[in-house]
Scaffold this motif. Structure first.
Motif, PDB file in Angstrom:
ATOM      1  N   ARG A  40       0.820  -1.218   0.000  1.00  0.00           N
ATOM      2  CA  ARG A  40       0.000   0.000   0.000  1.00  0.00           C
ATOM      3  C   ARG A  40       0.853   1.265   0.000  1.00  0.00           C
ATOM      4  N   ARG A  41       2.065   1.161  -0.484  1.00  0.00           N
ATOM      5  CA  ARG A  41       2.970   2.311  -0.497  1.00  0.00           C
ATOM      6  C   ARG A  41       2.377   3.489  -1.264  1.00  0.00           C
ATOM      7  N   GLY A  42       1.693   3.195  -2.365  1.00  0.00           N
ATOM      8  CA  GLY A  42       1.133   4.260  -3.187  1.00  0.00           C
ATOM      9  C   GLY A  42       0.102   5.102  -2.479  1.00  0.00           C
ATOM     10  N   THR A  43      -0.493   4.585  -1.406  1.00  0.00           N
ATOM     11  CA  THR A  43      -1.526   5.347  -0.690  1.00  0.00           C
ATOM     12  C   THR A  43      -0.932   6.382   0.261  1.00  0.00           C
ATOM     13  N   LEU A  44       0.385   6.476   0.320  1.00  0.00           N
ATOM     14  CA  LEU A  44       1.020   7.497   1.158  1.00  0.00           C
ATOM     15  C   LEU A  44       1.035   8.853   0.467  1.00  0.00           C
ATOM     16  N   VAL A  45       0.419   8.939  -0.709  1.00  0.00           N
ATOM     17  CA  VAL A  45       0.119  10.212  -1.374  1.00  0.00           C
ATOM     18  C   VAL A  45      -1.396  10.360  -1.387  1.00  0.00           C
ATOM     19  N   ARG A  46      -1.922  11.378  -0.730  1.00  0.00           N
ATOM     20  CA  ARG A  46      -3.371  11.497  -0.544  1.00  0.00           C
ATOM     21  C   ARG A  46      -3.870  12.866  -0.955  1.00  0.00           C
ATOM     22  N   CYS A  47      -4.972  12.842  -1.681  1.00  0.00           N
ATOM     23  CA  CYS A  47      -5.569  14.073  -2.193  1.00  0.00           C
ATOM     24  C   CYS A  47      -6.881  14.336  -1.459  1.00  0.00           C
ATOM     25  N   TYR A  48      -6.949  15.447  -0.768  1.00  0.00           N
ATOM     26  CA  TYR A  48      -8.148  15.833  -0.017  1.00  0.00           C
ATOM     27  C   TYR A  48      -8.888  16.916  -0.804  1.00  0.00           C
ATOM     28  N   ALA A  49      -9.944  16.505  -1.496  1.00  0.00           N
ATOM     29  CA  ALA A  49     -10.711  17.427  -2.323  1.00  0.00           C
ATOM     30  C   ALA A  49     -11.755  18.149  -1.476  1.00  0.00           C
ATOM     31  N   LEU A  50     -12.001  19.394  -1.817  1.00  0.00           N
ATOM     32  CA  LEU A  50     -12.963  20.188  -1.061  1.00  0.00           C
ATOM     33  C   LEU A  50     -14.359  19.580  -1.124  1.00  0.00           C
ATOM     34  N   ARG A  51     -14.751  19.068  -2.277  1.00  0.00           N
ATOM     35  CA  ARG A  51     -16.084  18.488  -2.417  1.00  0.00           C
ATOM     36  C   ARG A  51     -16.223  17.225  -1.575  1.00  0.00           C
ATOM     37  N   ARG A  52     -15.112  16.498  -1.393  1.00  0.00           N
ATOM     38  CA  ARG A  52     -15.141  15.317  -0.539  1.00  0.00           C
ATOM     39  C   ARG A  52     -15.253  15.702   0.929  1.00  0.00           C
ATOM     40  N   HIS A  53     -14.611  16.805   1.288  1.00  0.00           N
ATOM     41  CA  HIS A  53     -14.607  17.230   2.687  1.00  0.00           C
ATOM     42  C   HIS A  53     -16.018  17.484   3.205  1.00  0.00           C
ATOM     43  N   PHE A  54     -16.862  18.038   2.373  1.00  0.00           N
ATOM     44  CA  PHE A  54     -18.231  18.321   2.792  1.00  0.00           C
ATOM     45  C   PHE A  54     -19.163  17.120   2.623  1.00  0.00           C
ATOM     46  N   ASN A  55     -18.606  16.012   2.133  1.00  0.00           N
ATOM     47  CA  ASN A  55     -19.339  14.740   2.097  1.00  0.00           C
ATOM     48  C   ASN A  55     -20.670  14.864   1.356  1.00  0.00           C
ATOM     49  N   GLU A  56     -20.601  15.393   0.146  1.00  0.00           N
ATOM     50  CA  GLU A  56     -21.815  15.649  -0.625  1.00  0.00           C
ATOM     51  C   GLU A  56     -22.168  14.517  -1.585  1.00  0.00           C
ATOM     52  N   CYS A  57     -21.398  13.415  -1.546  1.00  0.00           N
ATOM     53  CA  CYS A  57     -21.686  12.294  -2.449  1.00  0.00           C
ATOM     54  C   CYS A  57     -22.952  11.565  -2.015  1.00  0.00           C
ATOM     55  N   PRO A  58     -23.633  10.895  -2.936  1.00  0.00           N
ATOM     56  CA  PRO A  58     -24.803  10.100  -2.560  1.00  0.00           C
ATOM     57  C   PRO A  58     -24.404   9.027  -1.550  1.00  0.00           C
ATOM     58  N   PRO A  59     -25.268   8.711  -0.608  1.00  0.00           N
ATOM     59  CA  PRO A  59     -24.916   7.733   0.428  1.00  0.00           C
ATOM     60  C   PRO A  59     -24.739   6.330  -0.140  1.00  0.00           C
ATOM     61  N   SER A  60     -23.776   5.601   0.423  1.00  0.00           N
ATOM     62  CA  SER A  60     -23.526   4.207   0.069  1.00  0.00           C
ATOM     63  C   SER A  60     -23.597   3.357   1.325  1.00  0.00           C
ATOM     64  N   VAL A  61     -24.012   2.122   1.152  1.00  0.00           N
ATOM     65  CA  VAL A  61     -24.088   1.178   2.269  1.00  0.00           C
ATOM     66  C   VAL A  61     -23.485  -0.148   1.807  1.00  0.00           C
ATOM     67  N   ILE A  62     -22.626  -0.717   2.644  1.00  0.00           N
ATOM     68  CA  ILE A  62     -22.153  -2.083   2.456  1.00  0.00           C
ATOM     69  C   ILE A  62     -22.691  -2.907   3.611  1.00  0.00           C
ATOM     70  N   ALA A  63     -23.524  -3.892   3.304  1.00  0.00           N
ATOM     71  CA  ALA A  63     -24.094  -4.782   4.316  1.00  0.00           C
ATOM     72  C   ALA A  63     -23.552  -6.179   4.072  1.00  0.00           C
ATOM     73  N   PHE A  64     -23.213  -6.885   5.135  1.00  0.00           N
ATOM     74  CA  PHE A  64     -22.555  -8.183   4.995  1.00  0.00           C
ATOM     75  C   PHE A  64     -23.115  -9.178   6.010  1.00  0.00           C
ATOM     76  N   ASP A  65     -22.885 -10.456   5.732  1.00  0.00           N
ATOM     77  CA  ASP A  65     -23.289 -11.517   6.652  1.00  0.00           C
ATOM     78  C   ASP A  65     -22.505 -12.775   6.298  1.00  0.00           C
ATOM     79  N   ALA A  66     -22.518 -13.740   7.213  1.00  0.00           N
ATOM     80  CA  ALA A  66     -21.832 -15.013   6.986  1.00  0.00           C
ATOM     81  C   ALA A  66     -22.632 -16.125   7.636  1.00  0.00           C
TER      82      ALA A  66
END
Length: 301
Positions: A102-128
């Motif tokens: 995961r070395r490549g993830t040590l470069v991170r871009c923080y976008a203003l639109r992401r900061h305000f969390n304006e994306c449509p909601p997502s849900v991951i539901a799981f079971d076993a």
């Protein structure tokens, strides 16, 4: 140290590549020794703590460094300025796994639109279940993707627990969570995605809040989840426990590979959803088990 680049509506933060190279080299050298210098451990802990300011999942794995340093300060022992590597072995392996995969993830871009969390909601539901794993991805209230994957001898061999063993049920729940995180990694890892994780296992859900575990049976999965969360820019926004009786679609998907459920019609919610087929979970799938290292001659001191 860290580098900051302010652009138009975004901030890019990265760890100095020279520091990353030095960390990798230091850890690889330590893993060739039975005993390591206290000064080297102290320097490694300080450098890793700097990275942990950007990667929150590193923090729990630094505790063993500070604990070992504190212990040797109180009881110097007979090693004269060194400590046994086995005291910090687990942390060294996990950090090297992160730097390898995961070395490549040590470069991170923080976008203003992401900061305000304006994306449509997502849900991951799981079971076993004793038969397999099930999970769904919902985007804006609609199931868009799902997975239904049987557990088998390969999983049992890797995790050391029989699929039908009731003592391992929480382990399979945690595995379902991990498989779902990896299956839909592009949805949540690159930016803030207004993500909610749902399941009926408190043990698995707690791993999203605290990447460590006190359970020996869950430690392998916990380390993998820590690797995934550590490589993401943001944590999931919400972790929600749902009663098993209401977790119907993931429960169905975890059991539909055998009768009597196999002959039942698929839930209506899955009619337009796309099925995802997870990769085989062999030793290479578990990234934090033992990261690849350059072959080198082993030193004994």
């Amino acid at each position: 140290g860290a580098r900051y680049v302010l652009g138009h509506e975004q901030l890019t933060v990265s760890i100095n590549p020279e520091l990353v190279d030095e960390l990798t080299h230091t850890i690889e050298n330590m893993m060739d020794l039975n005993a390591v210098k206290i000064s080297d451990v102290r320097r490694l802990a300080g450098q890793a703590n700097h990275v942990a300011g950007l990667v929150f999942a590193w923090r729990p794995f630094l505790k063993s460094f500070w604990a070992a340093l504190k212990k040797v300060a109180r009881h110097p022992g007979r090693l004269q300025g060194r400590i046994w590597r086995r005291q910090i072995d687990d942390s060294l392996h996990w950090l090297l796994a992160f730097l390898t995969h995961r070395r490549g993830t040590l470069v991170r871009c923080y976008a203003l639109r992401r900061h305000f969390n304006e994306c449509p909601p997502s849900v991951i539901a799981f079971d076993a279940s004793a038969l397999g794993l099930g999970a769904i991805l919902l985007r804006d209230g609609t199931v868009t993707h799902f997975l239904s994957d049987p557990t088998g001898p390969l999983d049992e061999a890797m995790l050391g627990v029989a699929a039908g063993d009731e003592n391992g049920h929480q382990l399979w729940e945690a595995l379902a969570l991990l498989v779902a995180l990896r299956a839909w990694r592009e949805v949540w890892s690159a930016g803030r995605s207004h993500l909610t994780m749902e399941g009926d296992s408190m043990t698995a859900l707690y791993m999203l809040l605290d990447v460590t575990t006190r359970s020996d049976i869950n430690v392998t999965i916990a380390r993998e989840i820590a690797l995934e969360l550590g490589s993401a820019i943001y944590r999931p926004d919400c972790v929600r426990h749902v009663p098993g009786i209401t977790n119907k679609v993931p429960d169905y998907l975890s059991r539909c590979m055998a009768e009597p459920i196999a002959s039942q019609p698929w839930p209506a919610a899955l009619r337009t959803a796309q099925r995802v087929f997870p990769a085989p979970r062999d030793a290479s799938w578990y990234l934090a088990l033992r990261p690849p290292r350059r072959p080198r001659r082993r030193n004994r001191a």
